[in-house]
Design a protein around this motif. Structure first.
Motif, mmCIF file in Angstrom:
data_model
loop_
_atom_site.group_PDB
_atom_site.id
_atom_site.type_symbol
_atom_site.label_atom_id
_atom_site.label_comp_id
_atom_site.label_asym_id
_atom_site.label_seq_id
_atom_site.Cartn_x
_atom_site.Cartn_y
_atom_site.Cartn_z
ATOM 1 N N ILE A 137 0.812 -1.218 0.000
ATOM 2 C CA ILE A 137 0.000 0.000 0.000
ATOM 3 C C ILE A 137 0.848 1.272 0.000
ATOM 4 O O ILE A 137 0.535 2.252 -0.666
ATOM 5 C CB ILE A 137 -1.026 -0.008 1.166
ATOM 6 N N ASP A 138 1.990 1.250 0.742
ATOM 7 C CA ASP A 138 2.814 2.460 0.782
ATOM 8 C C ASP A 138 3.416 2.751 -0.584
ATOM 9 O O ASP A 138 3.445 3.890 -1.043
ATOM 10 C CB ASP A 138 3.925 2.315 1.831
ATOM 11 N N ARG A 187 0.519 4.012 -2.854
ATOM 12 C CA ARG A 187 0.090 5.379 -2.515
ATOM 13 C C ARG A 187 1.102 6.422 -2.965
ATOM 14 O O ARG A 187 0.742 7.494 -3.418
ATOM 15 C CB ARG A 187 -0.094 5.492 -0.992
ATOM 16 N N ASN A 188 2.388 6.109 -2.812
ATOM 17 C CA ASN A 188 3.424 7.101 -3.104
ATOM 18 C C ASN A 188 4.023 6.960 -4.495
ATOM 19 O O ASN A 188 5.048 7.533 -4.798
ATOM 20 C CB ASN A 188 4.543 7.002 -2.053
#
Lengths: 429, 429
Positions: A199-200, A203-204
């Motif tokens: 997810i990180d 997202r980024n």
């Protein structure tokens, strides 16, 4: 660069077929770095088709058409597009020869309407149809790029890959940096858990981009980047690939778009290893997945679908004491999965034996819950492993995920063997 | 009445999923007598979505949306539609209770963004979501009808069938005569041959209408008519059904939408008849098709995938003389198909035994051409039948069509038995 895909065909609007062409082209265009902003489906109707063309011209730089270029009166795509742009149409002689040859070879008289399949719009580049008759076309007009492709996927796909895509790269994408992608394939993990782990990164993301998607029990992550050269792109992609692999060390099985079954079949065939299977609740789905791969005949020997307890006893020597009686573990048990894998491996005299026994539903069996499945992995000269699965979903889903999960276990074991015996995969035979 | 389907979701434009919702809704709307003139796909982008809404309002009477009603920031469908029509949004209390209950039951704290799934447009009728969380909605505005449905098919389909369709019938179709349809199902015949046989009926159709389509080796013909009452409609449809059945007496297996496997499983289970199978080139696909049907456990005992010749000899007692040597008929032969069917039936002690042996390709085997397949049908107390198939197509196609063809033979035989022993289907056991 913005694109719109216009699929032409009343059969789509009647729901007789699904618009799989739009999916294929969207994937391909995304890989070229072209953003698809709209997909439109319109019927075989000249005024509505021209209306769709006008709208697409107002909002897209690249307009791709599929369908409506066959020989019948309903095939209107080229006429409508020519009319919309005020261009003429003419017969392309090479395309006409191709159509004529088809009929000559089959000793059939060509009817006049087939000439239509050789029509191209004045000024357009013909795109030869290697798997069909109707010629495609590509041209630029007023700063917009137009591509006309056939409707049948087996004609459209090779024409896009072989002709339309290179044409787009040469004409529409000259000023832009090319986009490079890698497909990372995962097994033994669901899409939501995978997304959760990444997810990180998701997202980024900026460059490279990350796009996960799930299909039939497998999860694919496409990572893409634009770069002036392939070498630079691959360097960037490899850094991200390594990061992803470190987050999910056990689950990534390939960095090309290949199904897990294919890897298993190819690797076992090369190593001279053989496989057999005994299936209860998956009823043949496991063996079907393996034998669906061309070349599986050289590593897959066969197996048994032991749907009834009688068949389990008779063909796979499962002791009655395991199946019957108040204290017996029953057909859906760790014990039976072990016997099934062992026995089928010994009967077939194969290097590996797989087994499945479980409750696919609907309705429980042996008072055990739907989704409880035991899978076994027997291997010559090693203790048999049994894994318990607790799956949710429909009957179809449970069966599919059981198969993928067991293939994942087999693949993991084959990977371990590569480390143990890297140069002599077939030595244990 | 003209309709447009707008599917909302960037995952469609990236080609990550195919727009199967549009196909489902198109079929359903056609059955209601509503003409779908356009299908549009647009991404999770407010201005492009509003643009698509404006265009649809200019050319359709009924506008159906799928997708974009979940809890995330990307879910924009309701907001964009409300903005486009100048309406407000509010939380529907029953829908909110439904969302809240979901989290309470799982003992999870509901995050604030989930409230979004209970939003409805002012004045709209909420359509409860029985298989998910996001509420759908239906309303009329300025003579147009709007339906907003979820994106996941397992939520969209029941919501359409259970709620949106009755709403449409009550509100949009009041002045119109209802449309009634029947699905006629065919096996053992290809789509083009079927169309050929029905060409005069198809060309001259007016009322009832006829629409044939093919899917995964089966052909379906939908016949439809508008009538003031169901009784009148069914009378008209039955006349046409009889005409069609007279043209294709052997191939029509049902006048409801049911797969052939389902009929076979249900009828054999009811009659107390049992089945087993031995598969070579289909590698488990036949057994998988049967066991995919819930309830198959009561009639399907099991079977053997005898991919290698060793397995044919060892498990199915195929004499080596049939398989080996210069004059042997070989594994792909009428003789071996017969032994396989006989043997598997005897081993399983079942009423029927099916067998398959053939060349699915790619590449020939035993110097026999790709597509040559022998299928066997053994039956307790009767001589075994073997049929030769000569199929064209890909490996996948050949395997699929082999299975359908063999199931068709079994179904035909079961039909014959019904005539022979109408009241005691299980008497031969």
């Amino acid at each position: 660069m913005k694109a719109e895909i216009i699929a032409v065909g009343t059969e789509l609007l009647l729901g007789q077929i699904v618009n799989s062409n739009a999916q294929f082209l969207s994937l391909e265009l995304a890989a070229l770095g072209i953003d698809v902003f709209f997909q439109t489906v319109v019927g075989d109707n000249s005024s509505r088709l021209q209306q769709a063309i006008e709208i697409a011209r107002s909002r897209a730089d690249v307009i791709l058409f599929t369908g409506g270029i066959g020989p019948t009166e309903d095939d209107l795509t080229k006429d409508a597009l020519a009319a919309s742009l005020g261009r003429g149409l003419h017969i392309d002689q090479l395309a006409m020869d191709h159509v004529q040859r088809f009929f000559d070879e089959r000793k059939i008289v060509m009817t006049e309407n087939n000439r239509k399949q050789a029509l191209i719009i004045d000024g357009a580049t013909p795109l030869p149809n290697e798997t069909g008759l109707a010629v495609g076309l590509a041209f630029a007009d007023g700063g917009k790029y137009y591509l006309v492709l056939p409707g049948p996927p087996r004609e459209m796909k090779p024409m896009f890959t072989g002709q339309a895509k290179p044409w787009l790269q040469q004409h529409a994408l000259t000023g832009e940096m090319p986009i490079y992608s890698k497909m990372l394939k995962f097994a033994g993990i669901g899409e939501s858990l995978l997304e959760d782990k990444l997810i990180d990164l998701i997202r980024n993301q900026s460059d490279p981009t990350i796009a996960p998607y799930a299909k039939e029990g497998e999860v694919t992550v496409r990572i893409s980047t634009k770069a002036p050269s392939e070498r630079e792109a691959m360097q960037k992609l490899e850094v991200l690939e390594t990061t992803i692999q470190e987050i999910l060390p056990e689950h990534m099985y390939a960095n090309i778009d290949v199904p897990l079954e294919q890897l298993i079949v190819d690797w076992m065939a090369d190593a001279g290893l053989t496989l057999s299977a005994a299936e209860s609740c998956t009823g043949g789905l496991l063996m079907e997945s393996i034998t669906n791969i061309p070349g599986s005949a050289s590593m897959f020997l066969g197996g048994i679908v032991c749907y009834s307890n009688e068949m389990k006893k008779k063909l796979l020597n499962v002791p009655a004491a395991l199946l019957e009686g108040p204290d017996a573990p029953g057909a859906v048990s760790r014990e039976v999965a072990e016997v099934l894998a062992d026995q089928v491996r010994m009967i077939a005299d194969s290097d590996f034996g797989l087994s499945v026994t479980g409750v696919a539903g609907p309705g429980y069996s042996e008072r055990k819950p739907v989704g409880l499945v035991f899978v076994g992995l027997a291997e010559r000269g090693r203790p048999t492993q049994v894994y318990e699965l607790n799956l949710k979903g429909t009957r179809e889903n449970i069966r599919l995920r059981t198969v993928k999960s067991l293939l994942y276990r087999l693949w993991r074991r084959l990977e371990e063997r590569k480390v143990d015996t890297p140069l002599e995969g077939s030595a244990l035979q």
